[in-house]
Design an enzyme around this catalytic site. Structure first.
Site, PDB file in Angstrom:
ATOM      1  N   HIS A   1      -3.456   6.695   3.946  1.00  0.00           N
ATOM      2  CA  HIS A   1      -3.873   5.475   3.241  1.00  0.00           C
ATOM      3  C   HIS A   1      -5.224   5.038   3.808  1.00  0.00           C
ATOM      4  O   HIS A   1      -5.442   5.060   5.021  1.00  0.00           O
ATOM      5  CB  HIS A   1      -2.814   4.383   3.433  1.00  0.00           C
ATOM      6  CG  HIS A   1      -3.253   3.051   2.936  1.00  0.00           C
ATOM      7  ND1 HIS A   1      -3.781   2.872   1.688  1.00  0.00           N
ATOM      8  CD2 HIS A   1      -3.251   1.829   3.533  1.00  0.00           C
ATOM      9  CE1 HIS A   1      -4.095   1.593   1.533  1.00  0.00           C
ATOM     10  NE2 HIS A   1      -3.788   0.943   2.631  1.00  0.00           N
TER      11      HIS A   1
ATOM     12  N   CYS B   1       0.812  -1.232   0.000  1.00  0.00           N
ATOM     13  CA  CYS B   1       0.000   0.000   0.000  1.00  0.00           C
ATOM     14  C   CYS B   1       0.837   1.270   0.000  1.00  0.00           C
ATOM     15  O   CYS B   1       0.289   2.373  -0.091  1.00  0.00           O
ATOM     16  CB  CYS B   1      -0.940   0.001   1.198  1.00  0.00           C
ATOM     17  SG  CYS B   1      -2.001  -1.433   1.215  1.00  0.00           S
TER      18      CYS B   1
ATOM     19  N   ASN C   1     -10.511  -0.266   0.493  1.00  0.00           N
ATOM     20  CA  ASN C   1      -9.051  -0.159   0.439  1.00  0.00           C
ATOM     21  C   ASN C   1      -8.528  -0.745  -0.874  1.00  0.00           C
ATOM     22  O   ASN C   1      -8.483  -1.958  -1.027  1.00  0.00           O
ATOM     23  CB  ASN C   1      -8.463  -0.916   1.646  1.00  0.00           C
ATOM     24  CG  ASN C   1      -6.931  -1.008   1.604  1.00  0.00           C
ATOM     25  OD1 ASN C   1      -6.283  -0.510   0.679  1.00  0.00           O
ATOM     26  ND2 ASN C   1      -6.362  -1.654   2.608  1.00  0.00           N
TER      27      ASN C   1
HETATM   28  N1  ACO Z   1     -18.144  -9.840  10.655  1.00  0.00           N
HETATM   29  C1  ACO Z   1     -18.486 -10.177  11.898  1.00  0.00           C
HETATM   30  N2  ACO Z   1     -17.592 -10.559  12.836  1.00  0.00           N
HETATM   31  C2  ACO Z   1     -16.304 -10.584  12.461  1.00  0.00           C
HETATM   32  C3  ACO Z   1     -15.881 -10.245  11.165  1.00  0.00           C
HETATM   33  C4  ACO Z   1     -16.858  -9.859  10.229  1.00  0.00           C
HETATM   34  N3  ACO Z   1     -16.545  -9.498   8.977  1.00  0.00           N
HETATM   35  N4  ACO Z   1     -14.533 -10.353  11.100  1.00  0.00           N
HETATM   36  C5  ACO Z   1     -14.114 -10.743  12.308  1.00  0.00           C
HETATM   37  N5  ACO Z   1     -15.184 -10.893  13.124  1.00  0.00           N
HETATM   38  C6  ACO Z   1     -15.187 -11.298  14.537  1.00  0.00           C
HETATM   39  C7  ACO Z   1     -13.908 -11.990  14.952  1.00  0.00           C
HETATM   40  O1  ACO Z   1     -13.985 -13.376  14.658  1.00  0.00           O
HETATM   41  C8  ACO Z   1     -13.866 -11.720  16.438  1.00  0.00           C
HETATM   42  O2  ACO Z   1     -14.708 -12.620  17.106  1.00  0.00           O
HETATM   43  P1  ACO Z   1     -14.264 -13.279  18.506  1.00  0.00           P
HETATM   44  O3  ACO Z   1     -14.124 -12.101  19.446  1.00  0.00           O
HETATM   45  O4  ACO Z   1     -15.379 -14.191  18.812  1.00  0.00           O
HETATM   46  O5  ACO Z   1     -12.935 -13.940  18.237  1.00  0.00           O
HETATM   47  C9  ACO Z   1     -14.479 -10.340  16.571  1.00  0.00           C
HETATM   48  O6  ACO Z   1     -15.216 -10.116  15.342  1.00  0.00           O
HETATM   49  C10 ACO Z   1     -13.459  -9.244  16.739  1.00  0.00           C
HETATM   50  O7  ACO Z   1     -12.424  -9.414  15.783  1.00  0.00           O
HETATM   51  P2  ACO Z   1     -11.166  -8.461  15.704  1.00  0.00           P
HETATM   52  O8  ACO Z   1     -10.233  -9.023  14.681  1.00  0.00           O
HETATM   53  O9  ACO Z   1     -10.635  -8.192  17.073  1.00  0.00           O
HETATM   54  O10 ACO Z   1     -11.844  -7.114  15.176  1.00  0.00           O
HETATM   55  P3  ACO Z   1     -11.183  -5.721  14.943  1.00  0.00           P
HETATM   56  O11 ACO Z   1     -11.909  -4.697  15.692  1.00  0.00           O
HETATM   57  O12 ACO Z   1      -9.682  -5.771  15.089  1.00  0.00           O
HETATM   58  O13 ACO Z   1     -11.491  -5.459  13.395  1.00  0.00           O
HETATM   59  C11 ACO Z   1     -10.332  -5.514  11.300  1.00  0.00           C
HETATM   60  C12 ACO Z   1     -10.961  -6.341  12.409  1.00  0.00           C
HETATM   61  C13 ACO Z   1     -11.414  -4.677  10.651  1.00  0.00           C
HETATM   62  C14 ACO Z   1      -9.733  -6.451  10.271  1.00  0.00           C
HETATM   63  C15 ACO Z   1      -9.245  -4.591  11.911  1.00  0.00           C
HETATM   64  O14 ACO Z   1      -8.402  -5.345  12.766  1.00  0.00           O
HETATM   65  C16 ACO Z   1      -8.399  -3.917  10.866  1.00  0.00           C
HETATM   66  O15 ACO Z   1      -8.853  -3.104  10.097  1.00  0.00           O
HETATM   67  N6  ACO Z   1      -7.074  -4.204  10.859  1.00  0.00           N
HETATM   68  C17 ACO Z   1      -6.179  -3.592   9.942  1.00  0.00           C
HETATM   69  C18 ACO Z   1      -6.364  -4.157   8.576  1.00  0.00           C
HETATM   70  C19 ACO Z   1      -5.533  -3.424   7.566  1.00  0.00           C
HETATM   71  O16 ACO Z   1      -5.411  -2.233   7.641  1.00  0.00           O
HETATM   72  N7  ACO Z   1      -4.956  -4.126   6.630  1.00  0.00           N
HETATM   73  C20 ACO Z   1      -4.122  -3.450   5.701  1.00  0.00           C
HETATM   74  C21 ACO Z   1      -4.246  -4.063   4.439  1.00  0.00           C
HETATM   75  S1  ACO Z   1      -3.326  -3.124   3.316  1.00  0.00           S
HETATM   76  C22 ACO Z   1      -2.499  -4.162   2.268  1.00  0.00           C
HETATM   77  O17 ACO Z   1      -1.312  -4.178   2.252  1.00  0.00           O
HETATM   78  C23 ACO Z   1      -3.320  -5.096   1.431  1.00  0.00           C
END
Ligand code: ACO
Length: 313
Positions: free
Chosen positions: A240, A113, A270
């Site tokens: 980003h 990214c 994204n």
């Molecule tokens: N719908 C419903 N529940 C979900 C989903 C979903 N889509 N995804 C995960 N959950 C659940 C999980 O299983 C978890 O359940 P549990 O507590 O029973 O284990 C709960 O929701 C909480 O999960 P977390 O992973 O703690 O949720 P978080 O608040 O961290 O949000 C997210 C997840 C959105 C992925 C966040 O961590 C994030 O944005 N991280 C950064 C991602 C990012 O920026 N990536 C960069 C990519 S750039 C590139 O190079 C391609």
């Protein structure tokens, strides 16, 4: 002493939309969960026959037209992408041919990214050195092609798109252009965010979230310090577009008021290297970004890589 000015900006957003309601039919999730955790409602998705080079080509044409230049004026093409049409040759080579450029240098940069910022930093160095006068800098990605639509922890985030700058040499002291760029890498976190060989994106979301906030906050503060600027000097912050909560946390840690932060994530998701130039172009089209404005750009991505740029438009 040469400087690099942003001569033209363009973008291309594919028409396809993948909404939270569509995702509710595909994986166990809900509109409410996605909006609360990410700020995303819909994602731009390329048509099945649209590859990264197709998106990049359209964005590049628009940036060239905006700059009032033709493809023959270009001395170099740099494309930030992690989803080239093929592992080789490069998207940049396809652009060289399709745009009708001379036999100039054409290079892809695989910096996840941060690809667009790395390409911008490289272009700035070539222009300052006097080696090039006009460079096409593109950020283009088709993340939907490497997204696993059975994995609810990743498929809610990713999208497709392309954005481009044409940057040009200037010796005009009243036109500071790009004032500072910095990019960094730390391979310690390699497997926190990566594409499986020939497969899809794997991610430790919680870990990446924290690393992203820390890295973008640090590089933003360092860039301000390096240029002797304060937040009061900045008209716009374009981070980003990975997650609205990451954007909000970086803005809060850097004490940037919300009204100075440009966000497109709600409707576009994204699309990796493309998020910053697309956000720039849209905010310019709707009249927020104006010539003379000072902008701070910051990004992070798998690697871990991160960086920033400060420029006067
Ligand atoms: N719908 C419903 N529940 C979900 C989903 C979903 N889509 N995804 C995960 N959950 C659940 C999980 O299983 C978890 O359940 P549990 O507590 O029973 O284990 C709960 O929701 C909480 O999960 P977390 O992973 O703690 O949720 P978080 O608040 O961290 O949000 C997210 C997840 C959105 C992925 C966040 O961590 C994030 O944005 N991280 C950064 C991602 C990012 O920026 N990536 C960069 C990519 S750039 C590139 O190079 C391609």
């Amino acid at each position: 002493m040469y400087k690099t000015r942003i001569a033209g900006v363009g973008s291309y957003i594919p028409e396809g939309r993948l909404t939270n309601h569509d995702l509710e039919q595909m994986v166990e999730t809900s509109d409410d969960w996605i909006v609360t955790r990410t700020g995303i409602s819909a994602r731009s998705i390329a048509a099945p026959d649209q590859y990264t080079s197709d998106l990049a080509f359209l964005a590049a044409q628009r940036a060239l037209a905006d700059a009032g230049l033709t493809a023959e004026d270009l001395d170099m093409i740099l494309v930030g992408t992690e989803t080239p049409d093929h592992p080789f040759p490069s998207v940049a080579c396809q652009l060289q041919h399709r745009l009708g450029c001379r036999a100039i240098s054409a290079v892809d940069l695989h910096v996840t990214c941060v690809g667009f910022l790395s390409a911008l930093e490289t272009a700035d160095a070539f222009i300052r050195s006097g080696k090039c006068r006009h460079i096409l800098v593109v950020g283009a990605d088709n993340l939907s092609r490497i997204t696993d639509y059975t994995d609810r922890t990743t498929c809610i985030l990713f999208s497709d798109g392309a954005g481009a700058f044409v940057v040009s040499q200037t010796a005009d002291p009243s036109h500071p252009g790009i004032l500072h760029t910095a990019t960094h890498a730390n391979g310690e976190h390699y497997f926190s965010l990566y594409q499986e060989r020939g497969g899809s994106i794997k991610m430790d979301g919680r870990k990446i979230f924290k690393l992203a906030v820390t890295a973008m906050t640090e590089t933003t503060k360092q860039t301000l310090e390096a240029t002797g600027k304060t937040i009061a000097d900045i008209d716009w912050l374009i981070p980003h577009q990975a997650n609205q909560r990451i954007i909000d946390a970086v803005a809060e840690h850097c004490e940037v008021p919300n009204e100075k932060v440009i966000s497109t994530i709600k409707y576009l998701g994204n699309n990796s290297s493309a998020t910053i130039p697309i956000a720039f172009d849209l905010a310019r089209q709707d009249g927020r970004i104006k010539r003379g404005d000072t902008l701070l750009l910051t990004a992070f991505g798998g690697g871990l890589v991160w960086g920033s740029a400060l420029l006067q438009f």
